[in-house]
Motif scaffolding. Structure first.
Motif, PDB file in Angstrom:
ATOM      1  N   UNK A   7      23.114  67.875  49.565  1.00 33.82           N
ATOM      2  CA  UNK A   7      24.139  68.806  50.037  1.00 33.82           C
ATOM      3  C   UNK A   7      24.251  70.049  49.160  1.00 33.82           C
ATOM      4  N   UNK A   8      23.646  69.988  47.972  1.00 36.37           N
ATOM      5  CA  UNK A   8      23.699  71.158  47.112  1.00 36.37           C
ATOM      6  C   UNK A   8      22.783  71.003  45.918  1.00 36.37           C
ATOM      7  N   UNK A   9      22.445  72.132  45.337  1.00 36.16           N
ATOM      8  CA  UNK A   9      21.636  72.147  44.129  1.00 36.16           C
ATOM      9  C   UNK A   9      21.938  73.424  43.356  1.00 36.16           C
ATOM     10  N   UNK A  10      21.582  73.421  42.074  1.00 38.42           N
ATOM     11  CA  UNK A  10      21.754  74.637  41.289  1.00 38.42           C
ATOM     12  C   UNK A  10      20.696  74.716  40.212  1.00 38.42           C
ATOM     13  N   UNK A  11      20.533  75.930  39.667  1.00 36.96           N
ATOM     14  CA  UNK A  11      19.680  76.113  38.499  1.00 36.96           C
ATOM     15  C   UNK A  11      20.518  76.677  37.368  1.00 36.96           C
ATOM     16  N   UNK A  12      20.054  76.451  36.158  1.00 35.18           N
ATOM     17  CA  UNK A  12      20.699  76.946  34.948  1.00 35.18           C
ATOM     18  C   UNK A  12      19.586  77.388  34.016  1.00 35.18           C
ATOM     19  N   UNK A  13      19.642  78.643  33.562  1.00 41.66           N
ATOM     20  CA  UNK A  13      18.578  79.171  32.710  1.00 41.66           C
ATOM     21  C   UNK A  13      19.137  80.302  31.857  1.00 41.66           C
ATOM     22  N   UNK A  14      18.432  80.669  30.788  1.00 40.52           N
ATOM     23  CA  UNK A  14      18.865  81.839  30.023  1.00 40.52           C
ATOM     24  C   UNK A  14      18.869  83.075  30.926  1.00 40.52           C
ATOM     25  N   UNK A  15      19.894  83.892  30.805  1.00 38.71           N
ATOM     26  CA  UNK A  15      19.970  85.100  31.625  1.00 38.71           C
ATOM     27  C   UNK A  15      18.938  86.138  31.196  1.00 38.71           C
ATOM     28  N   UNK A  16      18.685  86.209  29.903  1.00 38.23           N
ATOM     29  CA  UNK A  16      17.704  87.143  29.333  1.00 38.23           C
ATOM     30  C   UNK A  16      16.927  86.410  28.250  1.00 38.23           C
ATOM     31  N   UNK A  17      15.659  86.763  28.056  1.00 44.01           N
ATOM     32  CA  UNK A  17      14.908  86.149  26.962  1.00 44.01           C
ATOM     33  C   UNK A  17      15.317  86.740  25.611  1.00 44.01           C
ATOM     34  N   UNK A  18      14.942  86.079  24.561  1.00 41.58           N
ATOM     35  CA  UNK A  18      15.138  86.620  23.215  1.00 41.58           C
ATOM     36  C   UNK A  18      16.590  86.714  22.806  1.00 41.58           C
ATOM     37  N   UNK A  19      17.001  87.907  22.396  1.00 37.67           N
ATOM     38  CA  UNK A  19      18.329  88.106  21.818  1.00 37.67           C
ATOM     39  C   UNK A  19      19.475  87.962  22.828  1.00 37.67           C
ATOM     40  N   UNK A  20      19.164  87.870  24.113  1.00 37.75           N
ATOM     41  CA  UNK A  20      20.197  87.651  25.127  1.00 37.75           C
ATOM     42  C   UNK A  20      20.217  86.222  25.643  1.00 37.75           C
ATOM     43  N   UNK A  21      19.434  85.350  25.027  1.00 38.74           N
ATOM     44  CA  UNK A  21      19.275  83.996  25.565  1.00 38.74           C
ATOM     45  C   UNK A  21      20.459  83.065  25.290  1.00 38.74           C
ATOM     46  N   UNK A  22      21.474  83.542  24.591  1.00 40.06           N
ATOM     47  CA  UNK A  22      22.668  82.719  24.363  1.00 40.06           C
ATOM     48  C   UNK A  22      23.606  82.736  25.579  1.00 40.06           C
ATOM     49  N   UNK A  23      23.324  83.609  26.540  1.00 37.96           N
ATOM     50  CA  UNK A  23      24.085  83.671  27.792  1.00 37.96           C
ATOM     51  C   UNK A  23      23.182  83.138  28.903  1.00 37.96           C
ATOM     52  N   UNK A  24      23.723  82.229  29.700  1.00 38.62           N
ATOM     53  CA  UNK A  24      22.918  81.657  30.777  1.00 38.62           C
ATOM     54  C   UNK A  24      23.288  82.265  32.123  1.00 38.62           C
TER      55      UNK A  24
END
Length: 108
Positions: A7-24
């Motif tokens: 009925x549903x699915x999601x993905x979770x990943x870093x929003x930006x590589x490198x120095x922005x990877x602390x935000x998903x």
């Protein structure tokens, strides 16, 4: 799963590589038949917990179509704020060019 159907699915990943990877970044899909049953909220809450577990400090939605009022309201209830507007960024089939939002939550 409901009646052995996804009925549903999601993905979770870093929003930006490198120095922005602390935000998903996360993206969610709910089957048409399962809409209105709280699946989106459940996946959002789960993804926020998982993001913290993986050490992310915040989550950003890069493109939330402004006319999707159900999603905008839900993401706000889940702690997200609109931090930017992309004017006329989405070509809606019925309404023509409409805005999209960047939504963000810091939980570091």
């Amino acid at each position: 799963m409901e009646n052995e159907q996804v009925v549903g699915t999601y993905f979770l990943k870093p929003n930006q590589p490198g120095l922005g990877s602390h935000v998903c970044n996360a993206g969610y899909i709910v089957s048409f038949k399962a809409r209105g049953k709280g699946i989106g909220r459940t996946m959002c809450e789960h993804s926020l917990k998982e993001a913290r577990t993986f050490g992310f400090k915040g989550m950003q939605y890069n493109f939330v179509v402004a006319t999707n009022e159900v999603a905008v309201k839900l993401w706000k209830k889940c702690g997200f704020n609109i931090v930017g507007t992309l004017h006329n960024a989405f070509n809606h089939k019925e309404k023509g060019f409409v805005d999209a939002y960047i939504m963000y939550q810091w939980f570091g």
